[in-house]
Design a protein around this motif. Structure first.
Motif, short mmCIF file in Angstrom:
data_model
loop_
_atom_site.label_atom_id
_atom_site.label_comp_id
_atom_site.label_asym_id
_atom_site.label_seq_id
_atom_site.Cartn_x
_atom_site.Cartn_y
_atom_site.Cartn_z
N LEU A 59 0.82 -1.21 0.00
CA LEU A 59 0.00 0.00 0.00
C LEU A 59 0.85 1.26 0.00
CD1 LEU A 59 -2.79 -1.02 2.54
CD2 LEU A 59 -2.89 -1.03 0.04
N GLY A 60 2.15 1.12 0.25
CA GLY A 60 3.03 2.28 0.24
C GLY A 60 4.24 2.08 1.13
N ILE A 61 5.03 3.14 1.25
CA ILE A 61 6.27 3.08 2.02
C ILE A 61 6.03 2.72 3.48
CG2 ILE A 61 8.17 4.49 2.89
CD1 ILE A 61 8.16 5.97 0.24
N ASN A 62 4.99 3.31 4.07
CA ASN A 62 4.75 3.07 5.49
C ASN A 62 4.47 1.59 5.76
OD1 ASN A 62 5.11 5.75 6.15
ND2 ASN A 62 2.93 6.26 5.99
N GLU A 63 3.74 0.95 4.87
CA GLU A 63 3.47 -0.48 5.07
C GLU A 63 4.74 -1.30 4.90
OE1 GLU A 63 -0.24 -3.12 3.93
OE2 GLU A 63 1.13 -2.99 2.20
N LEU A 112 23.27 5.75 -11.78
CA LEU A 112 22.09 5.89 -10.91
C LEU A 112 20.96 6.60 -11.66
CD1 LEU A 112 20.64 5.67 -8.20
CD2 LEU A 112 21.69 7.85 -7.55
N GLU A 113 21.28 7.63 -12.42
CA GLU A 113 20.25 8.35 -13.17
C GLU A 113 19.55 7.44 -14.18
OE1 GLU A 113 22.41 11.60 -14.83
OE2 GLU A 113 22.24 12.85 -13.01
N VAL A 114 20.31 6.56 -14.82
CA VAL A 114 19.71 5.60 -15.76
C VAL A 114 18.75 4.67 -15.03
CG1 VAL A 114 20.17 3.66 -17.30
CG2 VAL A 114 21.64 5.68 -17.38
N ILE A 115 19.19 4.12 -13.89
CA ILE A 115 18.36 3.20 -13.12
C ILE A 115 17.09 3.89 -12.64
CG2 ILE A 115 18.26 1.84 -10.99
CD1 ILE A 115 21.29 1.38 -11.35
N GLU A 116 17.22 5.11 -12.18
CA GLU A 116 16.04 5.84 -11.71
C GLU A 116 15.04 6.07 -12.84
OE1 GLU A 116 17.59 8.34 -7.86
OE2 GLU A 116 17.93 9.23 -9.83
N ASP A 117 15.52 6.31 -14.05
CA ASP A 117 14.63 6.47 -15.19
C ASP A 117 13.85 5.19 -15.49
OD1 ASP A 117 15.22 9.11 -15.63
OD2 ASP A 117 16.75 8.73 -17.16
N TRP A 118 14.47 4.02 -15.23
CA TRP A 118 13.77 2.76 -15.46
C TRP A 118 12.52 2.64 -14.58
CZ3 TRP A 118 18.66 -0.85 -14.95
CH2 TRP A 118 19.46 -0.70 -16.11
N TYR A 119 12.61 3.16 -13.36
CA TYR A 119 11.55 2.93 -12.38
C TYR A 119 10.64 4.13 -12.13
CZ TYR A 119 14.22 -1.28 -11.26
OH TYR A 119 14.88 -2.48 -11.33
N ARG A 120 11.04 5.29 -12.58
CA ARG A 120 10.32 6.52 -12.21
C ARG A 120 8.84 6.48 -12.57
NH1 ARG A 120 14.00 9.74 -13.47
NH2 ARG A 120 14.66 10.28 -11.37
N ARG A 121 8.50 5.89 -13.71
CA ARG A 121 7.09 5.87 -14.15
C ARG A 121 6.40 4.56 -13.82
NH1 ARG A 121 9.88 8.94 -17.72
NH2 ARG A 121 10.68 7.14 -18.87
N SER A 122 6.99 3.78 -12.92
CA SER A 122 6.37 2.53 -12.52
C SER A 122 5.05 2.78 -11.79
CB SER A 122 7.32 1.74 -11.61
OG SER A 122 6.67 0.59 -11.08
N SER A 123 4.08 1.91 -11.98
CA SER A 123 2.79 2.03 -11.30
C SER A 123 2.79 1.28 -9.97
CB SER A 123 1.67 1.48 -12.20
OG SER A 123 1.92 0.12 -12.52
N THR A 124 3.94 0.74 -9.58
CA THR A 124 4.04 -0.02 -8.33
C THR A 124 4.95 0.71 -7.34
OG1 THR A 124 6.01 -1.33 -8.93
CG2 THR A 124 3.86 -2.10 -9.75
N TRP A 125 5.24 0.05 -6.23
CA TRP A 125 6.12 0.61 -5.21
C TRP A 125 7.53 0.88 -5.74
CZ3 TRP A 125 10.39 -2.40 -4.02
CH2 TRP A 125 10.34 -3.73 -4.46
N LEU A 126 7.90 0.27 -6.88
CA LEU A 126 9.22 0.52 -7.47
C LEU A 126 9.42 1.98 -7.87
CD1 LEU A 126 9.48 -2.72 -9.65
CD2 LEU A 126 10.77 -2.22 -7.57
N ALA A 127 8.34 2.72 -7.98
CA ALA A 127 8.45 4.14 -8.30
C ALA A 127 9.14 4.92 -7.18
CB ALA A 127 7.06 4.73 -8.56
#
Length: 433
Positions: A59-63, A112-127
């Motif tokens: 459900l998010g970071i807190n969980e 790191l910038e490349v890796i962050e671009d992979w996940y930035r638009r993820s619809s899951t907690w990986l964002a």
């Protein structure tokens, strides 16, 4: 969340919040008088798999924090810095979950910038992997002691670049290994043992936090020589060879590229993520032996790059003269390519071989279920080989590491068998006295 292990000696206190008695999720808090630093910020995939699967998602970071899948927030209070050893998620973790103002040292800002671009638009907690604007990201320098007494040491691993850390405290010295292997695919170009020996020099080491992933394992060790022999035999055949590698494994990519060129094959990259990191890899000095004229990109990807590489067609070129090419993939896009081929109505050349390198233990970070991948490969009539060149040292190499470190106390991390490591190392230390 309480620490898995706490050790106090003089002014130094260690608290391990992930990676003790388990593989991955490393997070080590070091408190030493007015200093407070953390080594790694990993996701505990062992915990994650217990609570989430299929449509059951966080459900998010807190969980995630409440179940202990990521480090507790309180350890980052008044912290001086976090040091990330390498970019596997069981060490990098969720930078987006860090409190404002935290300083994070990383091996490479570019990667790191490349890796962050992979996940930035993820619809899951990986964002939550990309850092927020209020987090300070800096790049450390190899062998240079910073203001917090930390010295980064380049080591070989299946994510590039990777580092171990030496901490020179007020009363104690500490070594934190991150993840490392002794036998690199690039041989002498990345020499883990020599690099560690150079950093330690004549220093007396009090505590060593040493990863021991392969201790207690039952797989046959495959080193650089064995891997090269296997690859050479396969590449000498007049067949299509597809190899799947982790998109962060620059060392393996470079070694495979050199072998392919020696056999007269053109390397064809059919993975968007490998294309993303390729310009960053080529900026390093270790790629001088790669002939860019013999590296191509699969045109079907429709993926532009800043690197001056040729484009070839899988259908028009690779499948028609398979003996001239080595197709390099990574697990995520491997399945996508195979499924797309079915839509094309395309059949692979006869006797095609797929090599799965899987450098990490299968219970750690995986984005593609291997069983599903294997099912697709068999459906398409592809013979599968596994060539597991581990990103971690093997049990018979432990003595070489201990002989260099000579720690007064050794704490095994990133292993399911810490008691076995304690027993083996204790015997080694007693024999050396």
């Amino acid at each position: 969340m309480k620490p898995q292990l706490t050790i106090s000696e003089d002014s130094l206190t260690l608290e391990i919040y992930g990676g003790y008695g388990e593989i991955g999720g490393n997070c080590v808090l070091v408190k030493d008088r007015d200093r407070k630093i953390v080594f790694d910020n990993g996701i505990r995939f062992q915990v994650l798999r217990k609570y989430y699967r299929g449509r059951i998602q966080p459900l998010g970071i807190n969980e995630l924090r409440s179940i202990g899948a990521i480090p507790p927030l309180n350890i980052f209070e008044d912290i001086d810095a976090i040091y990330i050893s390498h970019f596997h998620l069981d060490h990098l973790g969720l930078l987006g979950a860090l409190p404002p103002g935290v300083k994070v040292y990383v091996p490479s800002i570019d990667i790191l910038e490349v890796i962050e671009d992979w996940y930035r638009r993820s619809s899951t907690w990986l964002a939550e992997i990309p850092h927020r604007l209020n987090i300070k990201i800096e790049e450390f320098s190899a062998y240079h002691m910073d203001e917090h007494g930390v010295i980064p040491i380049p080591v070989s691993h299946s994510a590039y670049p990777s580092y171990a850390f030496l901490y020179e405290g007020y009363s104690k010295t500490l070594f934190y290994s991150g993840d490392l292997r002794v036998d690199s695919p690039l041989r002498s170009r990345i020499d883990t043992l020599s690099n560690i020996e150079r950093a330690i020099d004549s220093m007396n080491l009090d505590i060593a936090l040493l990863e021991a992933t392969n201790i207690g394992g039952i797989e046959t060790p495959i080193g650089s020589e064995e891997f090269r022999n296997i690859m050479n035999r396969i590449l000498m055949e007049n067949i299509l060879v597809i190899i799947s590698i982790d998109p962060l494994d620059y060392e393996l990519f470079t070694a495979i590229s050199e072998l392919a060129l020696l056999s007269g094959r053109t390397i064809t990259i059919a993975s968007p993520r490998i294309i993303d990191v390729l310009p960053k890899w080529l900026k390093t000095s270790n790629t001088n032996n790669i002939d860019l004229s013999r590296i191509a990109i699969a045109i079907e990807l429709e993926k532009p790059t800043t690197v001056p590489l040729q484009y070839v067609g899988l259908k028009q070129d690779v499948f028609r003269t398979p003996e001239n090419f080595l197709l390099i993939q990574e697990p995520v896009s491997f399945l996508e390519m195979l499924r797309q081929m079915r839509l094309w109505g395309e059949e692979l050349p006869r006797n095609a071989i797929a090599i799965l390198t899987t450098p990490e233990p299968l219970e750690t970070e995986l984005e593609v279920e291997e069983k599903t991948l294997i099912t697709w490969l068999y459906t398409l009539g592809i013979q599968i080989y596994r060539a597991r060149f581990s990103g971690h040292y093997y049990p018979h190499e432990l003595r070489n590491i201990v002989d260099i470190l000579k720690p007064k106390k050794l704490i095994p991390i990133h292993t399911k068998h810490p008691r076995l490591v304690y027993t083996v190392v204790q015997q080694m230390l007693e024999q050396s006295r």
